[in-house]
Design an enzyme around this catalytic site. Structure first.
Site, PDB file in Angstrom:
ATOM      1  N   ASP A 116       0.988  -1.357   0.045  1.00 56.62           N
ATOM      2  CA  ASP A 116       0.058   0.077   0.019  1.00 56.62           C
ATOM      3  C   ASP A 116       1.030   1.175  -0.073  1.00 56.62           C
ATOM      4  OD1 ASP A 116      -2.412   1.310   0.135  1.00 56.62           O
ATOM      5  OD2 ASP A 116      -2.555   1.559   2.190  1.00 56.62           O
ATOM      6  N   HIS A 123      -3.791  13.739   0.387  1.00 60.98           N
ATOM      7  CA  HIS A 123      -3.987  13.352   1.587  1.00 60.98           C
ATOM      8  C   HIS A 123      -2.774  13.173   2.428  1.00 60.98           C
ATOM      9  CE1 HIS A 123      -5.238   9.716   3.947  1.00 60.98           C
ATOM     10  NE2 HIS A 123      -4.310   9.099   3.524  1.00 60.98           N
ATOM     11  N   GLU A 189     -10.410   3.953   3.357  1.00 58.61           N
ATOM     12  CA  GLU A 189      -9.346   4.599   2.375  1.00 58.61           C
ATOM     13  C   GLU A 189      -9.736   4.156   0.951  1.00 58.61           C
ATOM     14  OE1 GLU A 189      -5.512   5.417   5.141  1.00 58.61           O
ATOM     15  OE2 GLU A 189      -5.313   3.875   3.597  1.00 58.61           O
ATOM     16  N   GLU A 191      -9.064   3.948  -2.792  1.00 60.81           N
ATOM     17  CA  GLU A 191      -7.549   3.770  -3.373  1.00 60.81           C
ATOM     18  C   GLU A 191      -7.984   2.899  -5.009  1.00 60.81           C
ATOM     19  OE1 GLU A 191      -4.711   1.952  -1.160  1.00 60.81           O
ATOM     20  OE2 GLU A 191      -5.291   2.876   0.704  1.00 60.81           O
ATOM     21  N   ASP A 223      -8.979   0.067   1.696  1.00 57.78           N
ATOM     22  CA  ASP A 223      -8.169  -0.199   2.599  1.00 57.78           C
ATOM     23  C   ASP A 223      -8.900   0.234   4.077  1.00 57.78           C
ATOM     24  OD1 ASP A 223      -5.966  -1.482   3.480  1.00 57.78           O
ATOM     25  OD2 ASP A 223      -4.707   0.131   3.591  1.00 57.78           O
ATOM     26  N   ARG A 227      -7.989   4.031  12.693  1.00 58.90           N
ATOM     27  CA  ARG A 227      -7.360   5.138  13.294  1.00 58.90           C
ATOM     28  C   ARG A 227      -6.648   5.375  14.580  1.00 58.90           C
ATOM     29  NH1 ARG A 227      -5.648   6.501   8.217  1.00 58.90           N
ATOM     30  NH2 ARG A 227      -7.441   6.954   6.897  1.00 58.90           N
ATOM     31  N   GLN A 230      -4.015   2.833  14.805  1.00 56.09           N
ATOM     32  CA  GLN A 230      -2.845   3.196  13.914  1.00 56.09           C
ATOM     33  C   GLN A 230      -2.203   4.358  14.612  1.00 56.09           C
ATOM     34  OE1 GLN A 230      -4.300   5.238  10.157  1.00 56.09           O
ATOM     35  NE2 GLN A 230      -2.294   5.633   9.723  1.00 56.09           N
ATOM     36  N   LYS A 243      -4.073  -1.429  10.124  1.00 58.34           N
ATOM     37  CA  LYS A 243      -4.488  -1.535   8.812  1.00 58.34           C
ATOM     38  C   LYS A 243      -4.613  -2.801   8.139  1.00 58.34           C
ATOM     39  CE  LYS A 243      -3.488   2.578   7.088  1.00 58.34           C
ATOM     40  NZ  LYS A 243      -4.062   3.627   6.338  1.00 58.34           N
ATOM     41  N   THR A 247      -8.957  -5.333   3.908  1.00 56.93           N
ATOM     42  CA  THR A 247      -8.882  -4.562   2.698  1.00 56.93           C
ATOM     43  C   THR A 247      -9.786  -5.239   1.776  1.00 56.93           C
ATOM     44  OG1 THR A 247      -6.544  -4.048   3.050  1.00 56.93           O
ATOM     45  CG2 THR A 247      -7.182  -3.772   0.706  1.00 56.93           C
ATOM     46  N   GLU A 348     -10.482  12.544   7.218  1.00 61.50           N
ATOM     47  CA  GLU A 348     -10.415  13.773   6.512  1.00 61.50           C
ATOM     48  C   GLU A 348     -11.863  14.596   6.072  1.00 61.50           C
ATOM     49  OE1 GLU A 348      -7.111  13.806   3.014  1.00 61.50           O
ATOM     50  OE2 GLU A 348      -7.989  11.595   3.250  1.00 61.50           O
TER      51      GLU A 348
END
Length: 402
Positions: A116, A123, A189, A191, A223, A227, A230, A243, A247, A348
């Protein structure tokens, strides 16, 4: 352009023909091509036309086909294009058209390795401001190399698979010690994923100009990210349990040849990159994603302005001599644009949970149990037409008891 009836607005027109793996009833999974709201069951059609390698389409994954390499990929695409355009093939193909609503889609390929990246400048800047508010948002290496990490191939799942809320250590900013429990800041996420077909040799880097020799096509990737896990674990070695729990990937692999008309030149990179990251024709793709939370459109991230090209990601992945294998997946990292409605993650979109989304009068921060997220994508072309990548979806279910 095709004798097959294709509904208006379908993502899968006669020049797309993405490949995937489907199960029809209690039959064994096998390879099909999507067109309109139907699937061409490729194994019996290829057998009827005595196509070399017809047995590859009877496999429960695309890996054997992917391993054939670019000449075979292009020959297969030419064959598919002829099937749907030439009415003389109607009697052969029509008995093997199956409604997409009548099948269950499987993971399209067996994932060998998963990497990844972190290729969106917007971002990376947003997360830098959130995670390191007193420092420069981009770390010194970010514009010199495509930052990435190795993920877990075994937790990549097909679209539609429920996502179990992960547990782990998390530490609140005002707490003196960490606690263990379900993630309270579960996120997505958005992607774009690149699917490797042709393997490379251990010890021999893949150059940026060899990208299309190794990568067959793309999928949409979600993904999922915890948070809070993380934030506590990522220093000093980067993403790990926050993570690795799941996925999701979309069921249809859209070939690079189908996407060719949507390629756009890579933007200016400043400072200039090192020689192994330079190329004659570095491009991205003019792709727009749409993110829906419980049916509500909440974001439309654009891919075309992403900082690092897929060819550069592959070159950097292998520059130390690491090899790629058939079925490898590498993803762009979260795709975000400059606008608030173009952000590719809820951290975000809600600015760390401090600015929740309001949908039908209710506030939404991070994901709650029962929430369903669907990410779809379209590629735009110079003639104004669009080519669909399909969608990937997943629903959050509660942490499982231990």
């Amino acid at each position: 352009m095709s004798w097959i009836d294709i509904p208006d607005g379908s993502p899968f027109g006669p020049d797309n023909l993405p490949l995937g793996v489907f199960r029809h009833g209690d039959e064994e999974p096998r390879v099909g091509a999507a067109i309109g709201d139907q699937i061409i069951d490729l194994a019996p059609v290829a057998s009827a036309q005595m196509l070399d390698g017809a047995q590859l389409f009877a496999q429960p994954s695309l890996n054997a086909f992917l391993a054939l390499g670019r000449p075979a990929w292009r020959a297969t695409r030419d064959w598919l294009l002829d099937l749907v355009r030439n009415s003389a093939d109607r009697d052969t193909v029509e008995p093997h058209l199956i409604p997409r609503s009548a099948v269950s889609m499987q993971l399209p390929f067996e994932v060998a390795d998963y990497v990844d990246f972190y290729a969106s400048e917007q971002h990376a800047t947003n997360l830098g401001r959130l995670f390191r508010p007193d420092s420069e948002p981009l770390l010194p290496n970010w514009k010199h190399l495509p930052v990435g990490y190795h993920g877990r191939a075994g937790t990549i799942v097909a679209s539609g698979t429920d996502i179990v809320r992960p547990s782990g250590q998390r530490k609140a900013p005002d707490a003196s010690a960490p606690t263990y429990g379900p993630s309270r800041r579960l996120d997505i996420e958005v992607e774009l994923g690149y699917v490797v077909g042709t393997p490379s040799t251990l010890g021999k880097p893949v150059s940026v100009d060899e990208f299309e020799d190794h990568v067959y096509g793309v999928v949409i990737v979600n993904d999922w990210s915890a948070r809070d896990l993380q934030a506590w674990e990522y220093v000093p070695l980067g993403p790990f349990l926050g993570k690795s729990f799941a996925t999701s990937v979309s069921p249809w692999v859209v070939s690079l040849d189908a996407l060719a008309a949507s390629a756009v030149p890579l933007g200016v990179q400043d400072p200039p990159v090192l020689p192994y990251l330079r190329g004659r024709h570095l491009t991205n793709y003019d792709i727009t994603f749409e993110v829906r939370l419980n049916g509500h459109l909440v974001s439309s991230p654009p891919y075309r302005d992403i900082y690092w090209s897929p060819a550069q990601m592959l070159a950097h992945l292998t520059v130390n001599g690491a090899s790629v294998r058939t079925g490898d997946l590498y993803a762009s990292g979260t795709v975000s644009g400059a606008g608030k409605d173009q952000r590719g993650s809820f951290i975000e979109l809600t600015w760390g949970g401090r600015e929740p989304l309001v949908l039908d009068g209710e506030e939404h921060g991070f994901l709650e149990d029962g929430d369903e997220v669907t990410i779809s994508a379209w590629a735009s072309r110079p003639d104004g037409s669009r080519l669909g990548l399909g969608e990937v979806t997943g629903r959050i279910i509660p942490t499982q008891p231990t």
